[in-house]
Design a protein around this motif. Sequence first.
Motif, PDB file in Angstrom:
ATOM      1  N   ARG A 117       8.781 -11.913  -7.628  1.00  0.00           N
ATOM      2  CA  ARG A 117       8.786 -11.089  -6.406  1.00  0.00           C
ATOM      3  C   ARG A 117       7.414 -11.067  -5.728  1.00  0.00           C
ATOM      4  N   MET A 118       6.444 -11.734  -6.350  1.00  0.00           N
ATOM      5  CA  MET A 118       5.075 -11.670  -5.829  1.00  0.00           C
ATOM      6  C   MET A 118       4.925 -12.387  -4.485  1.00  0.00           C
ATOM      7  N   ILE A 119       4.255 -11.734  -3.560  1.00  0.00           N
ATOM      8  CA  ILE A 119       3.874 -12.389  -2.302  1.00  0.00           C
ATOM      9  C   ILE A 119       2.416 -12.809  -2.464  1.00  0.00           C
ATOM     10  N   MET A 120       2.178 -14.095  -2.320  1.00  0.00           N
ATOM     11  CA  MET A 120       0.814 -14.594  -2.529  1.00  0.00           C
ATOM     12  C   MET A 120       0.234 -15.018  -1.179  1.00  0.00           C
ATOM     13  N   ALA A 121      -0.754 -14.268  -0.726  1.00  0.00           N
ATOM     14  CA  ALA A 121      -1.252 -14.460   0.635  1.00  0.00           C
ATOM     15  C   ALA A 121      -2.680 -14.982   0.611  1.00  0.00           C
ATOM     16  N   SER A 122      -2.934 -16.027   1.387  1.00  0.00           N
ATOM     17  CA  SER A 122      -4.251 -16.671   1.356  1.00  0.00           C
ATOM     18  C   SER A 122      -4.822 -16.859   2.752  1.00  0.00           C
ATOM     19  N   VAL A 123      -6.131 -16.665   2.838  1.00  0.00           N
ATOM     20  CA  VAL A 123      -6.872 -17.161   3.998  1.00  0.00           C
ATOM     21  C   VAL A 123      -7.552 -18.437   3.542  1.00  0.00           C
ATOM     22  N   LYS A 124      -7.422 -19.468   4.345  1.00  0.00           N
ATOM     23  CA  LYS A 124      -8.194 -20.693   4.100  1.00  0.00           C
ATOM     24  C   LYS A 124      -8.809 -21.096   5.429  1.00  0.00           C
ATOM     25  N   GLY A 125      -9.824 -21.937   5.375  1.00  0.00           N
ATOM     26  CA  GLY A 125     -10.467 -22.361   6.610  1.00  0.00           C
ATOM     27  C   GLY A 125      -9.518 -23.179   7.471  1.00  0.00           C
ATOM     28  N   PHE A 126      -8.850 -24.147   6.815  1.00  0.00           N
ATOM     29  CA  PHE A 126      -7.938 -25.049   7.520  1.00  0.00           C
ATOM     30  C   PHE A 126      -6.595 -25.065   6.800  1.00  0.00           C
ATOM     31  N   GLY A 127      -5.554 -25.368   7.540  1.00  0.00           N
ATOM     32  CA  GLY A 127      -4.247 -25.582   6.937  1.00  0.00           C
ATOM     33  C   GLY A 127      -4.198 -26.987   6.335  1.00  0.00           C
ATOM     34  N   PRO A 128      -3.012 -27.390   5.815  1.00  0.00           N
ATOM     35  CA  PRO A 128      -2.892 -28.727   5.219  1.00  0.00           C
ATOM     36  C   PRO A 128      -3.332 -29.806   6.206  1.00  0.00           C
ATOM     37  N   GLY A 129      -4.042 -30.793   5.706  1.00  0.00           N
ATOM     38  CA  GLY A 129      -4.533 -31.860   6.590  1.00  0.00           C
ATOM     39  C   GLY A 129      -5.897 -32.326   6.128  1.00  0.00           C
ATOM     40  N   PRO A 130      -6.593 -33.037   7.007  1.00  0.00           N
ATOM     41  CA  PRO A 130      -7.830 -33.697   6.570  1.00  0.00           C
ATOM     42  C   PRO A 130      -8.939 -32.741   6.113  1.00  0.00           C
ATOM     43  N   TYR A 131      -8.901 -31.489   6.581  1.00  0.00           N
ATOM     44  CA  TYR A 131     -10.011 -30.582   6.242  1.00  0.00           C
ATOM     45  C   TYR A 131      -9.618 -29.487   5.252  1.00  0.00           C
ATOM     46  N   SER A 188      15.818 -10.513   0.406  1.00  0.00           N
ATOM     47  CA  SER A 188      15.983 -11.700  -0.454  1.00  0.00           C
ATOM     48  C   SER A 188      15.666 -11.409  -1.917  1.00  0.00           C
ATOM     49  N   GLY A 189      14.856 -10.386  -2.141  1.00  0.00           N
ATOM     50  CA  GLY A 189      14.426 -10.080  -3.504  1.00  0.00           C
ATOM     51  C   GLY A 189      13.361 -11.040  -4.019  1.00  0.00           C
ATOM     52  N   LYS A 190      12.956 -11.970  -3.179  1.00  0.00           N
ATOM     53  CA  LYS A 190      12.020 -13.017  -3.627  1.00  0.00           C
ATOM     54  C   LYS A 190      10.665 -12.896  -2.948  1.00  0.00           C
ATOM     55  N   GLY A 191       9.651 -13.326  -3.666  1.00  0.00           N
ATOM     56  CA  GLY A 191       8.338 -13.417  -3.053  1.00  0.00           C
ATOM     57  C   GLY A 191       8.209 -14.704  -2.254  1.00  0.00           C
ATOM     58  N   GLN A 192       7.047 -14.917  -1.666  1.00  0.00           N
ATOM     59  CA  GLN A 192       6.784 -16.187  -0.980  1.00  0.00           C
ATOM     60  C   GLN A 192       5.283 -16.328  -0.757  1.00  0.00           C
ATOM     61  N   ARG A 193       4.896 -17.501  -0.319  1.00  0.00           N
ATOM     62  CA  ARG A 193       3.489 -17.758   0.008  1.00  0.00           C
ATOM     63  C   ARG A 193       3.248 -17.450   1.471  1.00  0.00           C
ATOM     64  N   VAL A 194       2.111 -16.876   1.752  1.00  0.00           N
ATOM     65  CA  VAL A 194       1.721 -16.617   3.139  1.00  0.00           C
ATOM     66  C   VAL A 194       0.355 -17.258   3.333  1.00  0.00           C
TER      67      VAL A 194
END
Length: 424
Positions: A117-131, A188-194
């Motif tokens: 059920r965990m929601i795992m939330a992240s800040v990153k500099g860039f999304g998926p890709g070269p950086y 949904s009862g489910k967690g997700q990535r943010v």
Amino acid sequence: MKALEGVKILDFTHVQSGPTCTQLLAWFGADVIKVERPGVGDATRKQLVDVEGADSLYFTMLNHNKRSITLNTKNETGKEVLERLVKECDVLVENFAPGALDRMGFGWERIQELNPRMIMASVKGFGPGPYEDCKVYENVAQCAGGAASTTGFLGNLPMVTGAQIGDSGTGLHLALGIVTALFQREKSGKGQRVLAAMQDGVLNLCRVKLRDQQRLKAGPLKEYSQYGEDIPFGDATPRAGNDSGGGQPGRILKCKGWQSDPDAYTYFITQAAVWPKICDVIGKPEWKDDPDYATPPARLPRLNEVFDAIEEWTKTKTKFEVMDICNPLDIPVGPILSMQELAQEASLRETGTIVEVDHPERGPYLSVGCPIKLSESPADVKRSPLLGEHTEEILTEVLGYAGEELDRVRSSGAIGEVKQEAAE
Ligand code: CAO
């Protein structure tokens, strides 16, 4: 009762972007448990120090209403405590450099195993890709997200803004993602990535500049000052100085005292609907019917002349007098307010947007309170935690450690030195 009461946040954030997000969630009533490295903590505690020995304003102003537990998550017992925290909490928020959580042994797959059920939330500099593997700070995000190339004056350097749109802006985006995921979990009862990438957040805030990029194909951007100055446009959205970003031309104009006061200026918008009133106020009634000035398209090539005339008038008034005269006439203007003026503004104190907070190490200081007001969930600002102030409380009350098991954690080195006052 607060809006997010009962929601437990495992707060692995540091510096600015992540902490702004979890601070908002704490103000909405979530129980935010900030995990910090023993003896060190969030690096900002000791950055830009103004009171020797006390947590810095950088830290205190971004970490209100949280609890702090010190935990070495690379130590075996520390990992065990962290696992229990993951099982106990609803949301894990982090803004480590890319890959750090995986290296710690707590990547998304492991988190899901421990708590689906965990929601795992992240800040990153860039999304998926070269950086995607790059470390990023505020100004890098402003540059990579399109803000710097469109800020500043034509012919001058790209410019970063004082508003922390990369850090605090992305924190805001992430907070919205988290509450949305919590809402979905209800069904949904489910967690997700943010994921909120700083480049994406800045670009989102620069949306109107991507609009202008595409409008360039249809010809020059007529509301930009450079159009009236006959300066040709290039291939990319140019820097527009203080031109307003919308269809109602505006500029920053001098007010009385500008020679000695760096903030004696007003923003003045020549909104089409009130043009006749503007002409009367500035002593140009003849412009109301003159075909060169009467309509917005006619004025576009003459904006320098128009604003020069308005400025001749604003220079005779203080920025507050401009406000007092224009407001009743519905002419949109705004004084350039300094931080000094904002800190003293009575109405902001009354609404809790500026708050005075007391702190045991540093005494009273000013902070920005919650900028979002919920009528059924008012935010009361409580001071930031001292490093590890709530370690014992979280181990015992949240995680249920007691007796020999608690002694084992205490002596393992995982939580660092046990402070007597915290233990009491
Ligand atoms: N116990 C043990 N280790 C811990 C710990 C704990 N409680 N908390 C953190 N650590 C470790 C991490 O696991 C990491 O170790 P490894 O490098 O061995 O995996 C290490 O501390 C450093 O973490 P970091 O890489 O996140 O920190 P940094 O100072 O090197 O980088 C920053 C800082 C902000 C550039 C980077 O975190 C980043 O790019 N974050 C994502 C983008 C972001 O949020 N930027 C905005 C920051 S505000 O301007």
